[in-house]
Design a protein around this motif. Structure first.
Motif, short mmCIF file in Angstrom:
data_model
loop_
_atom_site.label_atom_id
_atom_site.label_comp_id
_atom_site.label_asym_id
_atom_site.label_seq_id
_atom_site.Cartn_x
_atom_site.Cartn_y
_atom_site.Cartn_z
N UNK A 68 0.81 -1.21 0.00
CA UNK A 68 0.00 0.00 0.00
C UNK A 68 0.84 1.25 0.00
N UNK A 69 0.15 2.38 0.01
CA UNK A 69 0.83 3.68 0.09
C UNK A 69 0.30 4.45 1.30
N UNK A 78 -3.57 3.54 1.77
CA UNK A 78 -4.39 2.94 0.73
C UNK A 78 -3.80 1.58 0.39
N UNK A 79 -4.62 0.56 0.53
CA UNK A 79 -4.19 -0.81 0.24
C UNK A 79 -3.83 -0.96 -1.24
N UNK A 112 -10.72 0.03 1.43
CA UNK A 112 -9.69 0.40 0.45
C UNK A 112 -8.65 1.35 0.99
N UNK A 113 -9.06 2.20 1.91
CA UNK A 113 -8.16 3.18 2.50
C UNK A 113 -8.56 3.36 3.96
N UNK A 114 -7.56 3.48 4.84
CA UNK A 114 -7.82 3.65 6.26
C UNK A 114 -6.98 4.80 6.81
N UNK A 115 -7.51 5.48 7.81
CA UNK A 115 -6.75 6.51 8.50
C UNK A 115 -5.93 5.83 9.60
N UNK A 120 1.43 2.24 12.01
CA UNK A 120 0.41 1.25 11.72
C UNK A 120 0.55 0.75 10.28
N UNK A 121 0.93 1.62 9.36
CA UNK A 121 1.16 1.19 7.98
C UNK A 121 2.27 0.13 7.95
N UNK A 122 3.31 0.33 8.77
CA UNK A 122 4.38 -0.68 8.88
C UNK A 122 3.80 -1.98 9.43
#
Length: 163
Positions: A68-69, A78-79, A112-115, A120-122
């Motif tokens: 994701x980005x 965004x996945x 599809x996208x999370x705040x 957390x992205x890691x």
């Protein structure tokens, strides 16, 4: 697929353990072939290959998947399975997380996208690594304020030919 109880604390523990595993794996990569010390990177979406170049002429080549980005300005992740710029062949690891999220009834893994935070992205990238049995996790800045999170496997190390 890994089955867990449909209880949030078990999923959080599983994701935390995934992050620990990814950290250990990346520390091992750093100590053996200097992951994180590369001078440049290139991802070829057409063949799914990540190329890392080092100052001494060493190259690392690995099969890669885009998880994701992360957009720093609005703290959104965004996945890869939902990202219009990600070619279908590089969405597999993210799609596996989505399927796992459906089984676990985890909205964070199926939207599809999370705040979230970059940390957390890691963690989500580490979850993708664990579910897909990838060898490592990697983050690159694709443009100011936007980071791309990847999984990689099948690492090959080569040295520039001496003349």
């Amino acid at each position: 697929m890994v089955k867990l109880f449909n209880r949030e604390n078990n999923l959080d523990a599983y994701i935390a353990a995934s992050a620990d595993e990814a950290q250990v794996a990346n520390m091992l990569h750093n100590s053996t072939w200097r992951l994180g010390e590369e001078k440049s990177w290139h991802l070829d979406q057409n063949n799914g290959q990540l190329l890392l170049s080092f100052e001494d002429g060493t190259f690392a080549l690995a099969a890669a998947q885009i998880v994701g980005t992360f957009h720093h300005k609005d703290s959104t992740f965004m996945w890869g399975w939902n990202h219009p710029s990600v070619l279908p062949g590089l969405k597999r690891n993210a799609s596996i997380v989505r399927e796992f999220g459906k089984e676990q009834k985890a909205k964070e893994l199926t939207r599809g996208s999370v705040t979230c935070t970059e940390h957390r992205a890691w963690e989500l990238t580490a979850l993708a690594m664990r579910l897909n049995k990838a060898k490592g996790a990697y983050r690159v800045e694709v443009k100011p304020g936007v980071s791309m999170f990847l999984n990689f496997s099948d690492i090959q190390i080569a040295h520039e030919a001496q003349t």
